[in-house]
Design a protein around this motif. Structure first.
Motif, short mmCIF file in Angstrom:
data_model
loop_
_atom_site.label_atom_id
_atom_site.label_comp_id
_atom_site.label_asym_id
_atom_site.label_seq_id
_atom_site.Cartn_x
_atom_site.Cartn_y
_atom_site.Cartn_z
N ALA A 94 6.88 3.11 4.31
CA ALA A 94 5.79 2.19 4.64
C ALA A 94 4.51 2.72 4.01
O ALA A 94 4.25 3.92 4.03
CB ALA A 94 5.65 2.07 6.15
N THR A 95 3.73 1.84 3.43
CA THR A 95 2.46 2.24 2.81
C THR A 95 1.31 1.57 3.56
O THR A 95 1.51 0.57 4.24
CB THR A 95 2.41 1.84 1.33
OG1 THR A 95 2.65 0.44 1.22
CG2 THR A 95 3.45 2.60 0.52
N PRO A 96 0.11 2.13 3.42
CA PRO A 96 -1.04 1.53 4.10
C PRO A 96 -1.34 0.12 3.58
O PRO A 96 -1.00 -0.22 2.45
CB PRO A 96 -2.20 2.46 3.76
CG PRO A 96 -1.62 3.64 3.07
CD PRO A 96 -0.25 3.30 2.65
N THR A 97 -2.00 -0.66 4.41
CA THR A 97 -2.43 -1.99 4.02
C THR A 97 -3.56 -1.86 3.00
O THR A 97 -4.44 -1.02 3.14
CB THR A 97 -2.96 -2.76 5.25
OG1 THR A 97 -1.93 -2.80 6.23
CG2 THR A 97 -3.38 -4.16 4.90
N SER A 123 -5.16 0.98 -2.14
CA SER A 123 -4.27 -0.02 -2.72
C SER A 123 -2.92 0.60 -3.00
O SER A 123 -2.84 1.70 -3.54
CB SER A 123 -4.88 -0.63 -3.99
OG SER A 123 -5.16 0.37 -4.93
N SER A 124 -1.90 -0.11 -2.61
CA SER A 124 -0.53 0.36 -2.86
C SER A 124 0.11 -0.52 -3.92
O SER A 124 -0.09 -1.74 -3.95
CB SER A 124 0.30 0.30 -1.56
OG SER A 124 -0.20 1.24 -0.64
N SER A 138 4.16 1.50 -15.32
CA SER A 138 3.83 0.09 -15.10
C SER A 138 3.92 -0.20 -13.62
O SER A 138 4.91 0.16 -12.96
CB SER A 138 4.79 -0.81 -15.88
OG SER A 138 4.66 -0.57 -17.27
N LEU A 139 2.87 -0.83 -13.11
CA LEU A 139 2.75 -1.09 -11.68
C LEU A 139 2.46 -2.57 -11.43
O LEU A 139 1.85 -3.24 -12.26
CB LEU A 139 1.59 -0.27 -11.08
CG LEU A 139 1.59 1.23 -11.34
CD1 LEU A 139 0.27 1.86 -10.90
CD2 LEU A 139 2.75 1.88 -10.62
N GLY A 167 10.81 0.95 -8.25
CA GLY A 167 11.02 0.76 -6.81
C GLY A 167 10.20 1.75 -5.98
O GLY A 167 9.96 1.51 -4.79
N ASP A 168 9.77 2.88 -6.57
CA ASP A 168 8.89 3.81 -5.86
C ASP A 168 7.55 3.12 -5.61
O ASP A 168 7.23 2.10 -6.24
CB ASP A 168 8.64 5.08 -6.68
CG ASP A 168 9.86 5.98 -6.77
OD1 ASP A 168 10.82 5.77 -6.01
OD2 ASP A 168 9.84 6.90 -7.61
N LYS A 169 6.77 3.69 -4.71
CA LYS A 169 5.46 3.14 -4.40
C LYS A 169 4.38 4.18 -4.73
O LYS A 169 4.57 5.37 -4.53
CB LYS A 169 5.38 2.77 -2.92
CG LYS A 169 6.38 1.69 -2.55
CD LYS A 169 6.36 1.44 -1.07
CE LYS A 169 7.43 0.44 -0.67
NZ LYS A 169 7.49 0.29 0.79
#
Length: 187
Positions: A94-97, A123-124, A138-139, A167-169
């Motif tokens: 889970a990443t921050p909003t 920003s995630s 590339s994101l 697929g990583d964040k």
């Protein structure tokens, strides 16, 4: 957003994939000094001769008080500090909003002009691809949209790039702080 650095702790994905893999935080600070060469209080325009030889002119915000107190020869000092943190997480983390906040405070009308501005953004991103040969990552925003490709510039980031998988964040926390003030020296 310019991703000029990407470096991660040497831990790998064999650990708990719901925990961040690693991260890096960098802070840079810069200060500048100058002398007021002209002031137009009605138009709120100020010209400053910087200590590095440049001359800078600009309009002072209506929210900054005390401009009528400023005279040529007064000293200007400003400090800029920036911190950028990168945290790489596995696909199931889970990443921050995403969010951004900013604030400002300025001097009142009976004081020499001064002010402070600060901002923080989180920003995630979702890793779409990496290219070790081209030193790029590339994101895309997790909800989709345009894919952004950035060059990984540091040796540490380039060494870590083969461990970054689609697929990583990647979460980026960006904090900026600026303080500027006008002072009169005793003459």
């Amino acid at each position: 957003m310019v991703l000029s650095l990407l470096a991660f702790a040497p831990s790998g994905f064999a650990q708990d994939p719901s925990q961040p893999v690693g991260g890096l935080s960098m802070t840079s600070a810069q200060s500048v000094d100058g002398r007021i060469t002209s002031v137009d209080a009605n138009a709120r325009l100020v010209t400053v001769a910087m200590s590095d030889g440049r001359t800078v002119s600009g309009k002072v915000s209506e929210s900054v008080g005390g401009l009528d107190l400023v005279k040529p020869g007064d000293r200007v000092h400003a400090v800029f500090e920036e911190t950028v943190s990168f945290v790489l997480s596995g696909p199931n983390t889970a990443t921050p909003t995403n969010r951004a906040v900013a604030g400002m405070a300025a001097s009142g009308p009976d004081r020499m002009p001064a002010g402070v501005v600060g901002s923080k953004s989180v920003s995630s991103w979702l890793v779409v691809a990496t290219s070790v040969a081209d030193n790029t990552i590339s994101l895309v925003e997790p909800a989709g949209g345009q894919v952004h490709t950035f060059t990984v510039r540091t040796p540490e980031g380039r060494a870590a790039l083969p461990r970054v998988m689609p697929g990583d964040k990647l979460t980026v926390v960006h904090i900026e702080f600026v303080f500027a003030g006008v002072m009169r020296e005793d003459r």
